[in-house]
Scaffold this motif. Structure first.
Motif, PDB file in Angstrom:
ATOM      1  N   GLY A  74     -15.072 -31.965   5.378  1.00 38.93           N
ATOM      2  CA  GLY A  74     -15.308 -30.645   4.804  1.00 38.93           C
ATOM      3  C   GLY A  74     -16.770 -30.292   4.620  1.00 38.93           C
ATOM      4  O   GLY A  74     -17.138 -29.106   4.666  1.00 38.93           O
ATOM      5  N   LEU A  75     -17.636 -31.292   4.429  1.00 40.53           N
ATOM      6  CA  LEU A  75     -19.039 -31.025   4.132  1.00 40.53           C
ATOM      7  C   LEU A  75     -19.762 -30.216   5.210  1.00 40.53           C
ATOM      8  O   LEU A  75     -20.480 -29.265   4.880  1.00 40.53           O
ATOM      9  CB  LEU A  75     -19.765 -32.349   3.875  1.00 40.53           C
ATOM     10  CG  LEU A  75     -21.248 -32.243   3.513  1.00 40.53           C
ATOM     11  CD1 LEU A  75     -21.436 -31.439   2.239  1.00 40.53           C
ATOM     12  CD2 LEU A  75     -21.860 -33.629   3.376  1.00 40.53           C
ATOM     13  N   LEU A  77     -18.679 -27.979   7.240  1.00 39.77           N
ATOM     14  CA  LEU A  77     -18.265 -26.584   7.150  1.00 39.77           C
ATOM     15  C   LEU A  77     -18.914 -25.907   5.944  1.00 39.77           C
ATOM     16  O   LEU A  77     -19.340 -24.748   6.025  1.00 39.77           O
ATOM     17  CB  LEU A  77     -16.737 -26.494   7.055  1.00 39.77           C
ATOM     18  CG  LEU A  77     -16.147 -25.088   6.889  1.00 39.77           C
ATOM     19  CD1 LEU A  77     -16.598 -24.169   8.022  1.00 39.77           C
ATOM     20  CD2 LEU A  77     -14.622 -25.154   6.826  1.00 39.77           C
ATOM     21  N   GLY A  78     -19.002 -26.628   4.830  1.00 44.25           N
ATOM     22  CA  GLY A  78     -19.641 -26.059   3.656  1.00 44.25           C
ATOM     23  C   GLY A  78     -21.106 -25.751   3.887  1.00 44.25           C
ATOM     24  O   GLY A  78     -21.610 -24.693   3.471  1.00 44.25           O
ATOM     25  N   TRP A  80     -22.471 -25.094   6.758  1.00 43.77           N
ATOM     26  CA  TRP A  80     -22.511 -23.942   7.661  1.00 43.77           C
ATOM     27  C   TRP A  80     -22.315 -22.633   6.883  1.00 43.77           C
ATOM     28  O   TRP A  80     -23.013 -21.643   7.127  1.00 43.77           O
ATOM     29  CB  TRP A  80     -21.428 -24.077   8.724  1.00 43.77           C
ATOM     30  CG  TRP A  80     -21.471 -22.963   9.736  1.00 43.77           C
ATOM     31  CD1 TRP A  80     -22.186 -22.921  10.899  1.00 43.77           C
ATOM     32  CD2 TRP A  80     -20.780 -21.703   9.651  1.00 43.77           C
ATOM     33  NE1 TRP A  80     -21.999 -21.726  11.544  1.00 43.77           N
ATOM     34  CE2 TRP A  80     -21.136 -20.954  10.804  1.00 43.77           C
ATOM     35  CE3 TRP A  80     -19.910 -21.148   8.720  1.00 43.77           C
ATOM     36  CZ2 TRP A  80     -20.635 -19.677  11.041  1.00 43.77           C
ATOM     37  CZ3 TRP A  80     -19.412 -19.862   8.951  1.00 43.77           C
ATOM     38  CH2 TRP A  80     -19.764 -19.144  10.110  1.00 43.77           C
ATOM     39  N   LEU A  81     -21.371 -22.626   5.932  1.00 36.71           N
ATOM     40  CA  LEU A  81     -21.147 -21.426   5.128  1.00 36.71           C
ATOM     41  C   LEU A  81     -22.397 -21.052   4.338  1.00 36.71           C
ATOM     42  O   LEU A  81     -22.761 -19.877   4.241  1.00 36.71           O
ATOM     43  CB  LEU A  81     -19.974 -21.652   4.163  1.00 36.71           C
ATOM     44  CG  LEU A  81     -18.576 -21.690   4.780  1.00 36.71           C
ATOM     45  CD1 LEU A  81     -17.540 -22.104   3.732  1.00 36.71           C
ATOM     46  CD2 LEU A  81     -18.208 -20.336   5.363  1.00 36.71           C
ATOM     47  N   TYR A  90     -17.384 -15.848  -0.540  1.00 34.47           N
ATOM     48  CA  TYR A  90     -16.653 -17.053  -0.922  1.00 34.47           C
ATOM     49  C   TYR A  90     -16.896 -17.465  -2.378  1.00 34.47           C
ATOM     50  O   TYR A  90     -16.027 -18.070  -3.004  1.00 34.47           O
ATOM     51  CB  TYR A  90     -16.951 -18.211   0.032  1.00 34.47           C
ATOM     52  CG  TYR A  90     -18.386 -18.652   0.152  1.00 34.47           C
ATOM     53  CD1 TYR A  90     -18.974 -19.484  -0.793  1.00 34.47           C
ATOM     54  CD2 TYR A  90     -19.146 -18.279   1.260  1.00 34.47           C
ATOM     55  CE1 TYR A  90     -20.292 -19.905  -0.655  1.00 34.47           C
ATOM     56  CE2 TYR A  90     -20.464 -18.702   1.402  1.00 34.47           C
ATOM     57  CZ  TYR A  90     -21.031 -19.520   0.439  1.00 34.47           C
ATOM     58  OH  TYR A  90     -22.324 -19.943   0.575  1.00 34.47           O
ATOM     59  N   ILE A 126     -11.309 -32.634   1.482  1.00 34.35           N
ATOM     60  CA  ILE A 126     -11.864 -31.664   2.431  1.00 34.35           C
ATOM     61  C   ILE A 126     -12.353 -30.422   1.697  1.00 34.35           C
ATOM     62  O   ILE A 126     -13.465 -29.933   1.940  1.00 34.35           O
ATOM     63  CB  ILE A 126     -10.814 -31.289   3.495  1.00 34.35           C
ATOM     64  CG1 ILE A 126     -10.542 -32.480   4.425  1.00 34.35           C
ATOM     65  CG2 ILE A 126     -11.279 -30.075   4.313  1.00 34.35           C
ATOM     66  CD1 ILE A 126      -9.412 -32.247   5.418  1.00 34.35           C
ATOM     67  N   VAL A 127     -11.517 -29.919   0.789  1.00 33.75           N
ATOM     68  CA  VAL A 127     -11.911 -28.733   0.017  1.00 33.75           C
ATOM     69  C   VAL A 127     -13.144 -29.037  -0.829  1.00 33.75           C
ATOM     70  O   VAL A 127     -14.057 -28.211  -0.948  1.00 33.75           O
ATOM     71  CB  VAL A 127     -10.742 -28.252  -0.862  1.00 33.75           C
ATOM     72  CG1 VAL A 127     -11.166 -27.048  -1.700  1.00 33.75           C
ATOM     73  CG2 VAL A 127      -9.535 -27.894  -0.010  1.00 33.75           C
ATOM     74  N   ILE A 130     -16.186 -28.876   1.332  1.00 35.55           N
ATOM     75  CA  ILE A 130     -16.568 -27.497   1.642  1.00 35.55           C
ATOM     76  C   ILE A 130     -17.317 -26.855   0.480  1.00 35.55           C
ATOM     77  O   ILE A 130     -18.390 -26.275   0.657  1.00 35.55           O
ATOM     78  CB  ILE A 130     -15.317 -26.669   2.005  1.00 35.55           C
ATOM     79  CG1 ILE A 130     -14.705 -27.174   3.323  1.00 35.55           C
ATOM     80  CG2 ILE A 130     -15.671 -25.182   2.123  1.00 35.55           C
ATOM     81  CD1 ILE A 130     -13.372 -26.539   3.657  1.00 35.55           C
ATOM     82  N   THR A 131     -16.754 -26.950  -0.728  1.00 35.24           N
ATOM     83  CA  THR A 131     -17.413 -26.338  -1.882  1.00 35.24           C
ATOM     84  C   THR A 131     -18.702 -27.070  -2.242  1.00 35.24           C
ATOM     85  O   THR A 131     -19.635 -26.471  -2.774  1.00 35.24           O
ATOM     86  CB  THR A 131     -16.476 -26.323  -3.104  1.00 35.24           C
ATOM     87  OG1 THR A 131     -16.039 -27.663  -3.405  1.00 35.24           O
ATOM     88  CG2 THR A 131     -15.261 -25.454  -2.839  1.00 35.24           C
ATOM     89  N   ALA A 134     -21.238 -25.632   0.341  1.00 33.17           N
ATOM     90  CA  ALA A 134     -21.456 -24.188   0.259  1.00 33.17           C
ATOM     91  C   ALA A 134     -22.113 -23.751  -1.045  1.00 33.17           C
ATOM     92  O   ALA A 134     -22.956 -22.855  -1.061  1.00 33.17           O
ATOM     93  CB  ALA A 134     -20.123 -23.452   0.433  1.00 33.17           C
TER      94      ALA A 134
END
Length: 234
Positions: A74-75, A77-78, A80-81, A90, A126-127, A130-131, A134
């Motif tokens: 997940g990291l 993607l975070g 990238w966001l 978000y 994963i979540v 991401i957080t 991000a």
């Protein structure tokens, strides 16, 4: 420095939410948002290191590894966001969820999940990744998930505390590398001046944590979720 110290004191009671509380102030100052995330990550890493050290003898490394596998996916993607997406989209969605969830859980009996599977832990990891990338806040969903397992306060913190620490170190290193590549510099060494105030707040928060029962700890978690959610809606 005042915002950082106060955020560290409040977040150390529950063991998370430093970035959300501190970010409510830092993101409204006239500084680069990427630098704000870097400052929060640096201070949070210092806070989490102190708290993880206090819990080192009760950490479940096998259980933690499952969450970290998800966090590793997940990291990216975070990050990238953070670098490419509209932050307002978000962060407002995250804030609304945390605010409503925390308020709901304060008004009902604790929710305990009787069925567990490693795939669910990986998904939550994963979540969290991401957080974490991000908004510098990897602990929200992992903390919620640990509270649903029916564990006592020390066992909960012995899992989500090192998860937060490891994910924030990974996010900070990745962000420093990527941001440094695009802007010509990495993390500003001057940001380290914020760390002493953060550690002072952490020491005060840990004193409060030791006096909490498991019931009071659960309420503190939900209050921190509400505060975190509100901070992202400001």
């Amino acid at each position: 420095m005042m915002a950082i110290t106060a955020a560290a004191a409040l977040s150390s009671i529950g063991g998370f939410a430093f970035s959300a509380i501190c970010g409510a102030v830092l993101f409204h100052l006239a500084i680069d948002p990427i630098q704000a995330v870097e400052i929060m990550m640096l201070c949070s890493v210092a806070n989490q290191t102190a708290m993880v050290w206090a819990l080192r003898q009760v950490i479940d490394w096998c259980g933690l590894a499952v969450f970290l596998i998800g966090g590793a996916f997940g990291l990216p993607l975070g990050i990238w966001l953070l670098l490419h997406a509209d932050r307002g989209l978000y962060t407002h969605a995250l804030g609304a969820f945390l605010l409503l969830y925390g308020a709901y859980m304060l008004l009902r009996r604790p929710l305990v999940m009787r069925w567990h599977h490693p795939a669910l832990d990986i998904g939550i990891g994963i979540v969290g990744g991401i957080t974490g990338g991000a908004v510098g806040f990897p602990g929200a969903f992992v903390t919620i998930w640990c509270s649903m397992k029916g564990w006592d306060k020390d066992r909960q913190r012995a899992l989500f505390q090192p998860f937060i620490l490891i994910m924030q170190v990974a996010a900070l290193l990745t962000l420093s590398l990527v941001h440094g590549t695009h802007s010509g510099h990495g993390v500003d060494l001057g940001d380290l001046l914020c760390v002493p105030g953060s550690l002072l707040g952490t020491a005060a928060g840990l004193l409060c944590y030791r006096a909490l029962s498991d019931v009071h700890f659960a309420r503190a978690i939900n209050l921190l979720l509400i505060i975190s959610g509100a901070s992202y809606l400001l």
